[in-house]
Design a protein around this motif. Structure first.
Motif, PDB file in Angstrom:
ATOM      1  N   ILE A   1      -2.997  -5.091  -1.454  1.00 56.27           N
ATOM      2  CA  ILE A   1      -3.314  -5.094  -0.023  1.00 56.27           C
ATOM      3  C   ILE A   1      -3.827  -3.719   0.396  1.00 56.27           C
ATOM      4  O   ILE A   1      -4.828  -3.591   1.109  1.00 56.27           O
ATOM      5  CB  ILE A   1      -2.083  -5.474   0.832  1.00 56.27           C
ATOM      6  N   HIS A   2      -3.149  -2.668  -0.054  1.00 57.09           N
ATOM      7  CA  HIS A   2      -3.571  -1.302   0.276  1.00 57.09           C
ATOM      8  C   HIS A   2      -4.971  -1.009  -0.266  1.00 57.09           C
ATOM      9  O   HIS A   2      -5.796  -0.386   0.415  1.00 57.09           O
ATOM     10  CB  HIS A   2      -2.565  -0.293  -0.283  1.00 57.09           C
ATOM     11  N   ILE A   3      -5.236  -1.457  -1.492  1.00 58.75           N
ATOM     12  CA  ILE A   3      -6.565  -1.248  -2.089  1.00 58.75           C
ATOM     13  C   ILE A   3      -7.632  -1.949  -1.248  1.00 58.75           C
ATOM     14  O   ILE A   3      -8.680  -1.370  -0.920  1.00 58.75           O
ATOM     15  CB  ILE A   3      -6.582  -1.753  -3.541  1.00 58.75           C
ATOM     16  N   ASN A   4      -7.354  -3.196  -0.869  1.00 62.20           N
ATOM     17  CA  ASN A   4      -8.295  -3.945  -0.034  1.00 62.20           C
ATOM     18  C   ASN A   4      -8.503  -3.265   1.314  1.00 62.20           C
ATOM     19  O   ASN A   4      -9.633  -3.176   1.820  1.00 62.20           O
ATOM     20  CB  ASN A   4      -7.797  -5.377   0.189  1.00 62.20           C
ATOM     21  N   ALA A   5      -7.394  -2.799   1.906  1.00 62.43           N
ATOM     22  CA  ALA A   5      -7.484  -2.171   3.232  1.00 62.43           C
ATOM     23  C   ALA A   5      -8.322  -0.899   3.172  1.00 62.43           C
ATOM     24  O   ALA A   5      -9.156  -0.642   4.064  1.00 62.43           O
ATOM     25  CB  ALA A   5      -6.080  -1.871   3.755  1.00 62.43           C
ATOM     26  N   ASN A   6      -8.120  -0.100   2.144  1.00 63.36           N
ATOM     27  CA  ASN A   6      -8.922   1.120   1.991  1.00 63.36           C
ATOM     28  C   ASN A   6     -10.389   0.787   1.757  1.00 63.36           C
ATOM     29  O   ASN A   6     -11.290   1.476   2.251  1.00 63.36           O
ATOM     30  CB  ASN A   6      -8.380   1.961   0.832  1.00 63.36           C
TER      31      ASN A   6
ATOM     32  N   PHE B   1      -4.703 -10.155   1.445  1.00 63.88           N
ATOM     33  CA  PHE B   1      -4.731  -9.448   2.730  1.00 63.88           C
ATOM     34  C   PHE B   1      -5.387  -8.077   2.574  1.00 63.88           C
ATOM     35  O   PHE B   1      -5.458  -7.528   1.472  1.00 63.88           O
ATOM     36  CB  PHE B   1      -3.324  -9.306   3.295  1.00 63.88           C
ATOM     37  N   ALA B   2      -5.849  -7.529   3.709  1.00 59.36           N
ATOM     38  CA  ALA B   2      -6.612  -6.283   3.639  1.00 59.36           C
ATOM     39  C   ALA B   2      -6.310  -5.376   4.827  1.00 59.36           C
ATOM     40  O   ALA B   2      -7.200  -4.764   5.399  1.00 59.36           O
ATOM     41  CB  ALA B   2      -8.103  -6.593   3.572  1.00 59.36           C
ATOM     42  N   SER B   3      -5.041  -5.275   5.211  1.00 58.58           N
ATOM     43  CA  SER B   3      -4.682  -4.355   6.295  1.00 58.58           C
ATOM     44  C   SER B   3      -3.347  -3.694   5.992  1.00 58.58           C
ATOM     45  O   SER B   3      -2.451  -4.302   5.401  1.00 58.58           O
ATOM     46  CB  SER B   3      -4.607  -5.086   7.634  1.00 58.58           C
TER      47      SER B   3
END
Length: 901
Positions: free
Chosen positions: A873-878, A841-843
């Motif tokens: 997830i946080h890394i992807n979201a950023n 996930f990415a959000s």
């Protein structure tokens, strides 16, 4: 009754009038609860274990007699036991010398701490005594302790009995001191059906048949830890060979599969010979058995003299196994046999030092495989191990190589990329620094010194320091006692190279770690080298003094971390990065260095320390890449970028896919679909990976050709049109075109799955099924994983869902969490469900949703994995936010997509 029959064979067994109850706990027993380690009032010297498994009722009865050395004045004996029914009437302690029999006044079986506390009315005399305990247990279906595995013979489903005791599950089979430091000898006796094969660590010394039952007694083992004790009872065929010094080696497998064991047998015999020389000590047991188990949670387990494996990690079928399967068998066998010295002969003192076992066995397995199969370029492939370690250790929620363990429930989670892959990588880094010959001599001295004993990390450093004269302890403590690793930045300033180190985190933030970094660099040529230790935050190097007019400093490429021998990232300034792109395009660099430049650039991009545009420009320099390992990493990075772009700027996704297709198409066309006579092992593996990538990125010609060949395969499973190396590519391609309205490919793959009895084929199919872009099909596949048609060990292969299936998979995980937790929660496989479904996930909203769901559902066995997955997830979201706002990205992607390669 089963329990009674077994107990009566013990000469001193009591009359059983006490039942199977235990007395309630007492306040003065509270001191033993909640402790990570057992008290050492008494230590075991030898065990006599008798087990009688009932494979129909799936139960077992047992009796253990333990020679104990009582070393302190105590009224208590405290040992481990879990999921066992202890007969209070069978428990006694006989003192030696005066032969006084003491019966415990109280017995407390504390399930939450997995301990058995025996309280006696009087203080036990110092010295040797004999503890006897009778017990019963269940042959569970959790693939741990003493468990059952199922197989089919002549169309009939049957059970076998198998042990898996690492890390702390011998206590589920017999009461014991279930800690690595509590080494003892073991004499095992089994009562089993007469038609079955019964194996243990040591050779059989006596076998008595009495009707339908036989009693099998084994030689007493050398001293070893409880987690290495093993028993296997079932119906098997075997193949056999011997080493030059007479060690009998056998591979056991299901009836009818003996030929599939020949490759592993050959590897095992040669590997034992190789390790005998490398460790300067022969294999220490008279036989080595290796057994393929149909249900097995891990890849393999190094039980002393009786190594157990998943079928996929031991068996190789000439007709239906792929080249990658062959390599997997070789490296896993080499890994487990390395443990016979590094782990079994010399054992870690406590699980904090697990990496001593696993990191070394991983590294040595590459050493052995390279010796046996030099054409595989296995040390280049080792970079995949390093990358996996770097990616996990780039998380704030990573852990040091030496990690504190305070409860048995925490141990499973550290069987991870830090203990194995980072561990192996820092060993490689140290060997590269000290030199291969001196390193080997010191290692042999260490094994000789601690043979049949236990050791800590510091003991290894001391041996290497003595042998090399180098400050190994000081150097390596910075790598094993703190988590993470540095990124070394390098730039040219005033004719000097300026180096800075800072802790690298994939989140983009900087940690406060500092390391002693073995720096290797070359400039313009591999003949112009420099090595030094970066011991401070920053250092400079005079280029003129370094080059001595050998090359032009103004234009020469400069590569740090030559051959990727060090466990760190490198960040170049723009000028140096441009020189390296030129060096890649002109084929000046080795495969290992091409790999490293690409991998570091990807990591820096993910951490938002470099633009995606610059990463894509670098990737374009690999358009003529031929090396298997480099291309494999290029494929992996491309897939991850495609997911991020789909979340950030979906309108660019088709252009991005076109760019990736262009990157891989030339190499794929060079290899073609058909194997070529005499082609290399690496080309055989690469063909499948390239075709799989083209299928995933939607290359129409690949999808159509894959479909054609798959249809031929359905008509004839032996068709030459779909050899094993490209089946995964065909299966992925088929699933790309599967939808709710067009299900034929999915149904056909399920039929192939149901008809094959080859484990490798089943896992190939499972790993392809969930890649359909249709969420409805994704849900069907995930539900199929929970069915009786999929072995528990294999369900994790089907969790790699498409981006379109992420939400479906997350809802499925929540809806089925209770069942999943109950089925897989007792071992490390539960962590795969968490990481595979949550991490993509990415959000930030999804991260919060995950946290809320698990707020009341987390437990020690998944706590670390859950935190790591949420961090990802946080890394992807950023990263998604960064890509959304990147200027000139669209122009760059479109230009790359239309470029002719």
């Amino acid at each position: 009754m089963l329990f009674l029959d077994l107990l009566l064979v013990e000469k001193d067994a009591k009359q059983l009038g006490h039942g199977l109850s235990v007395l309630p706990s007492l306040e003065n027993m509270e001191q033993f609860k909640g402790q990570p380690r057992l008290p050492k009032f008494a230590v075991p010297k030898s065990y006599g274990i008798r087990l009688k498994p009932d494979l129909t009722a799936c139960k077992f009865a047992g009796f253990v007699s333990i020679d104990l050395d009582v070393v302190d004045h105590t009224k208590y004996i405290v040992l481990n036991a879990a999921e066992l029914s202890v007969d209070s009437g069978s428990v006694s302690f006989t003192t030696r010398g005066i032969s006084k029999v003491l019966e415990p006044s109280r017995i407390d079986l504390v399930e939450e701490d997995e301990i058995l506390v025996l309280e006696f009315a009087e203080t036990l005399p110092i010295g040797i005594g004999l503890l006897k305990i009778g017990f019963e247990g269940t042959l569970n279906d959790k693939m741990k302790g003493f468990y059952r595995s199922t197989f089919e013979h002549n169309g009939e489903k049957k059970n076998m009995a198998v042990t898996q005791f690492e890390p702390a599950d011998a206590r589920r089979c017999f009461p014991c001191w279930d800690e690595p430091a509590c080494k003892a000898t073991f004499k095992i006796t089994l009562d089993v059906p007469s038609e079955l094969v019964a194996l243990s660590n040591m050779p059989i010394i006596e076998e008595k048949v009495d009707g339908h039952l036989k009693t099998v007694a084994y030689q007493e083992s050398p001293v070893m830890s409880t987690y290495l004790v093993a028993v296997v009872v079932g119906l098997f065929d075997y193949v056999e060979d011997h080493t030059s010094d007479g060690v009998k080696v056998r591979v056991y497998c299901q009836v009818g599969k003996a030929n599939q064991g020949k490759f592993a047998l050959n590897v095992a015999v040669k590997t034992l010979e190789l390790y005998k020389g490398y460790f300067a000590m022969p294999y220490s047991l008279p036989k080595l058995d290796m057994v393929a188990i149909p249900d097995f949670a891990a890849g393999a387990m190094e039980n002393y003299g009786l190594v157990t494996y998943r079928e996929t990690a031991l068996l190789y079928d000439d007709q239906h196994s792929a080249a990658a399967n062959k390599q997997r068998v070789a490296t896993v066998v080499a890994h487990e046999l390395a443990h016979q010295w590094f782990g079994n002969l010399v054992t870690m003192e406590w699980w904090t030092h697990l990496w001593l076992n696993e990191g070394f066995a991983t590294w040595v397995s590459y050493l052995a495989t390279d010796s046996l199969f030099p054409e595989w370029n296995i040390w280049t492939q080792f970079l995949d191990e390093s990358t996996a370690g770097l990616r996990l250790d780039g998380l704030a929620e990573s852990h040091p190589i030496e990690v504190e363990i305070n409860h048995a429930g925490e141990i499973d989670e550290i069987f991870d990329a830090i203990s194995y892959r980072k561990g192996a990588s820092v060993i490689r880094m140290l060997q590269n620094y000290l030199g291969a010959e001196g390193f080997q001599r010191s290692l042999a001295a260490y094994i000789k010194r601690y043979a049949c004993s236990n050791a800590k990390t510091e003991d290894l450093w001391a041996a290497l320091e003595e042998g090399s004269g180098e400050p190994v302890n000081k150097l390596m403590n910075s790598w094993t006692k703190q988590k993470g690793y540095p990124a070394v930045s390098v730039k040219v300033k005033d004719q000097k190279l300026v180096f800075d180190q800072s802790q690298f985190l994939s989140s983009g933030s900087q940690g406060d770690g500092q390391w002693i970094v073995p720096i290797t660099l070359c400039c313009g040529s591999y003949d112009v080298r420099k090595n030094f230790l970066l011991q401070s935050k920053s250092e400079t190097l005079d280029i003129k003094e370094f080059l001595k007019d050998k090359t032009d400093a103004a234009s020469a490429w400069i590569k740090l971390n030559v051959d990727q021998a060090g466990f760190y990232r490198v960040k170049y300034d723009e000028d140096l990065a441009a020189r390296l792109r030129y060096a890649i395009e002109n084929k000046f660099l080795s495969a290992t260095d091409r790999f490293g430049i690409l991998d570091d650039s990807f990591a820096l991009c993910m951490a938002r320390q470099q633009s995606l545009t610059s990463l894509l420009t670098l990737m374009g320099a690999y358009r003529e890449e031929l090396d298997y390992t480099v291309l494999n990493n290029l494929i992996s990075i491309s897939c991850k970028i495609a997911r991020i772009v789909a979340d950030a700027v979906p309108e660019l996704l088709d252009y991005m896919k076109q760019f990736f297709i262009g990157l891989f198409q030339n190499s794929a066309e060079r290899l073609g679909w058909e194997p070529k006579p005499g082609e290399s092992h690496l080309d055989a593996m690469l063909r499948g990976d390239l075709l799989t990538a083209l299928a995933i990125f939607g290359h129409d010609l690949t999808l159509s050709e894959a479909s054609r060949r798959f249809q031929s395969f359905l008509e004839d499973r032996n068709t030459p049109l779909l050899p094993p190396d490209i089946r995964k590519a065909a299966y992925e391609a088929v699933m790309q075109r599967v939808s709710t309205s067009e299900r034929s490919g999915y149904e056909s793959l399920l039929r192939v799955y149901r008809e094959t009895d080859l484990s490798q084929e089943k896992t190939r199919i499972l790993s392809s099924l969930a890649s359909s872009p249709d969420p409805n099909i994704t849900l069907e596949v995930l539900n199929f994983l929970l069915s009786s048609e999929v072995r528990s060990q294999d369900a994790v292969y089907g969790l790699g869902v498409s981006r379109e299936g992420r939400e479906t998979a997350w809802k499925w995980l929540k809806d089925n969490w209770e069942h999943i937790s109950k089925t897989w929660g007792a071992g490390f496989l539960i962590t795969r469900f968490v990481s595979a479904i949550i991490s993509p996930f990415a959000s930030f909203e999804k991260a919060k949703e995950v946290e809320e769901f698990f707020a009341s559902r987390s437990k020690p066995s998944i706590a670390r994995t859950l935190k790591q997955s949420i961090e990802r997830i946080h890394i992807n979201a950023n990263w998604v936010e960064s890509v959304k706002n990147e200027k000139h990205l669209a122009d760059a992607v479109k230009e790359l997509a239309y470029r002719k390669y």
